[in-house]
Design a protein around this motif. Sequence first.
Motif, PDB file in Angstrom:
ATOM      1  N   ARG A  30      53.706  41.432  46.969  1.00  0.00           N
ATOM      2  CA  ARG A  30      54.829  40.510  46.830  1.00  0.00           C
ATOM      3  C   ARG A  30      54.531  39.361  45.868  1.00  0.00           C
ATOM      4  N   ILE A  31      53.284  39.270  45.415  1.00  0.00           N
ATOM      5  CA  ILE A  31      52.924  38.194  44.483  1.00  0.00           C
ATOM      6  C   ILE A  31      52.153  38.763  43.300  1.00  0.00           C
ATOM      7  N   SER A  32      52.056  37.943  42.259  1.00  0.00           N
ATOM      8  CA  SER A  32      51.231  38.290  41.104  1.00  0.00           C
ATOM      9  C   SER A  32      50.518  37.022  40.635  1.00  0.00           C
ATOM     10  N   PHE A  33      49.424  37.203  39.927  1.00  0.00           N
ATOM     11  CA  PHE A  33      48.655  36.103  39.375  1.00  0.00           C
ATOM     12  C   PHE A  33      48.941  36.047  37.867  1.00  0.00           C
ATOM     13  N   PRO A  34      49.756  35.085  37.404  1.00  0.00           N
ATOM     14  CA  PRO A  34      50.109  35.062  35.980  1.00  0.00           C
ATOM     15  C   PRO A  34      48.922  34.785  35.058  1.00  0.00           C
ATOM     16  N   GLY A  35      47.900  34.066  35.493  1.00  0.00           N
ATOM     17  CA  GLY A  35      46.770  33.723  34.628  1.00  0.00           C
ATOM     18  C   GLY A  35      45.599  34.672  34.735  1.00  0.00           C
ATOM     19  N   ARG A  36      45.818  35.870  35.255  1.00  0.00           N
ATOM     20  CA  ARG A  36      44.722  36.816  35.485  1.00  0.00           C
ATOM     21  C   ARG A  36      44.195  37.367  34.162  1.00  0.00           C
ATOM     22  N   ARG A  37      43.015  37.971  34.241  1.00  0.00           N
ATOM     23  CA  ARG A  37      42.440  38.649  33.080  1.00  0.00           C
ATOM     24  C   ARG A  37      43.263  39.896  32.788  1.00  0.00           C
ATOM     25  N   PRO A  38      43.307  40.333  31.532  1.00  0.00           N
ATOM     26  CA  PRO A  38      44.049  41.558  31.210  1.00  0.00           C
ATOM     27  C   PRO A  38      43.534  42.790  31.958  1.00  0.00           C
ATOM     28  N   ARG A  55      24.320  20.802  46.409  1.00  0.00           N
ATOM     29  CA  ARG A  55      25.220  19.689  46.754  1.00  0.00           C
ATOM     30  C   ARG A  55      26.113  19.257  45.598  1.00  0.00           C
ATOM     31  N   ALA A  56      26.153  20.013  44.515  1.00  0.00           N
ATOM     32  CA  ALA A  56      27.087  19.742  43.415  1.00  0.00           C
ATOM     33  C   ALA A  56      28.261  20.690  43.579  1.00  0.00           C
ATOM     34  N   ARG A  57      29.458  20.184  43.453  1.00  0.00           N
ATOM     35  CA  ARG A  57      30.652  21.002  43.673  1.00  0.00           C
ATOM     36  C   ARG A  57      31.166  21.586  42.371  1.00  0.00           C
ATOM     37  N   SER A  58      31.660  22.794  42.475  1.00  0.00           N
ATOM     38  CA  SER A  58      32.355  23.464  41.374  1.00  0.00           C
ATOM     39  C   SER A  58      33.611  24.076  41.954  1.00  0.00           C
ATOM     40  N   CYS A  59      34.684  24.070  41.193  1.00  0.00           N
ATOM     41  CA  CYS A  59      35.953  24.588  41.689  1.00  0.00           C
ATOM     42  C   CYS A  59      36.546  25.603  40.724  1.00  0.00           C
ATOM     43  N   ALA A  60      37.301  26.525  41.287  1.00  0.00           N
ATOM     44  CA  ALA A  60      38.089  27.479  40.508  1.00  0.00           C
ATOM     45  C   ALA A  60      39.507  27.420  41.051  1.00  0.00           C
ATOM     46  N   THR A  61      40.476  27.537  40.185  1.00  0.00           N
ATOM     47  CA  THR A  61      41.871  27.489  40.586  1.00  0.00           C
ATOM     48  C   THR A  61      42.546  28.801  40.228  1.00  0.00           C
ATOM     49  N   ALA A  62      43.269  29.347  41.184  1.00  0.00           N
ATOM     50  CA  ALA A  62      44.040  30.569  40.952  1.00  0.00           C
ATOM     51  C   ALA A  62      45.476  30.300  41.402  1.00  0.00           C
ATOM     52  N   THR A  63      46.407  30.482  40.500  1.00  0.00           N
ATOM     53  CA  THR A  63      47.821  30.266  40.801  1.00  0.00           C
ATOM     54  C   THR A  63      48.507  31.614  40.898  1.00  0.00           C
ATOM     55  N   PHE A  64      49.315  31.786  41.943  1.00  0.00           N
ATOM     56  CA  PHE A  64      50.081  33.027  42.048  1.00  0.00           C
ATOM     57  C   PHE A  64      51.553  32.695  42.175  1.00  0.00           C
ATOM     58  N   GLN A  65      52.382  33.688  41.888  1.00  0.00           N
ATOM     59  CA  GLN A  65      53.829  33.487  41.994  1.00  0.00           C
ATOM     60  C   GLN A  65      54.451  34.624  42.784  1.00  0.00           C
ATOM     61  N   LEU A  66      55.514  34.306  43.476  1.00  0.00           N
ATOM     62  CA  LEU A  66      56.252  35.276  44.269  1.00  0.00           C
ATOM     63  C   LEU A  66      57.083  36.157  43.339  1.00  0.00           C
ATOM     64  N   GLN A  67      57.075  37.456  43.597  1.00  0.00           N
ATOM     65  CA  GLN A  67      57.878  38.381  42.795  1.00  0.00           C
ATOM     66  C   GLN A  67      59.360  38.097  43.032  1.00  0.00           C
ATOM     67  N   ASP A  68      60.210  38.442  42.066  1.00  0.00           N
ATOM     68  CA  ASP A  68      61.654  38.172  42.164  1.00  0.00           C
ATOM     69  C   ASP A  68      62.348  39.020  43.228  1.00  0.00           C
ATOM     70  N   ASN A  69      61.918  40.249  43.410  1.00  0.00           N
ATOM     71  CA  ASN A  69      62.638  41.195  44.273  1.00  0.00           C
ATOM     72  C   ASN A  69      62.071  41.289  45.689  1.00  0.00           C
ATOM     73  N   VAL A  70      61.507  40.221  46.228  1.00  0.00           N
ATOM     74  CA  VAL A  70      60.881  40.244  47.551  1.00  0.00           C
ATOM     75  C   VAL A  70      61.948  40.227  48.641  1.00  0.00           C
ATOM     76  N   ARG A  71      61.869  41.214  49.541  1.00  0.00           N
ATOM     77  CA  ARG A  71      62.783  41.257  50.686  1.00  0.00           C
ATOM     78  C   ARG A  71      62.099  40.798  51.965  1.00  0.00           C
ATOM     79  N   LYS A  73      60.324  38.318  53.596  1.00  0.00           N
ATOM     80  CA  LYS A  73      59.991  36.902  53.437  1.00  0.00           C
ATOM     81  C   LYS A  73      59.460  36.282  54.725  1.00  0.00           C
ATOM     82  N   LEU A  74      59.362  37.076  55.782  1.00  0.00           N
ATOM     83  CA  LEU A  74      58.938  36.528  57.067  1.00  0.00           C
ATOM     84  C   LEU A  74      57.448  36.712  57.332  1.00  0.00           C
ATOM     85  N   ARG A  75      56.869  37.796  56.848  1.00  0.00           N
ATOM     86  CA  ARG A  75      55.444  38.036  57.095  1.00  0.00           C
ATOM     87  C   ARG A  75      54.589  37.224  56.132  1.00  0.00           C
TER      88      ARG A  75
END
Length: 106
Positions: A30-38, A55-71, A73-75
Amino acid sequence: PRQRALPLPPVLQYVFDADTERRRLGHPSRISFPGRRPSDPEHQFSGALELPGQRARSCATATFQLQDNVRDKLRPIAVTLAYGIQGAEDTRQRRGAALPPLSPVL
């Protein structure tokens, strides 16, 4: 005098995977990651993160988006994370060889 090379910082490889149970049942994610690797499928996002030190922090961010045709929506949409240290594969040691440098452990 000969200088010793400093060890390289460990690199953490990671993979976010969405809707695995739903896909296992034959349904599309139901989702996709627009910034994913090819090379990543639409439902996955992978990358690598250099770990600078204890004790040094590093972060990674992953953004996903909901597909348009999702039926359905409750789970909830489950996103799993798998990770490991790059190059920490099993290295066999030959008999009589010197011990290799110790690898980091998660």
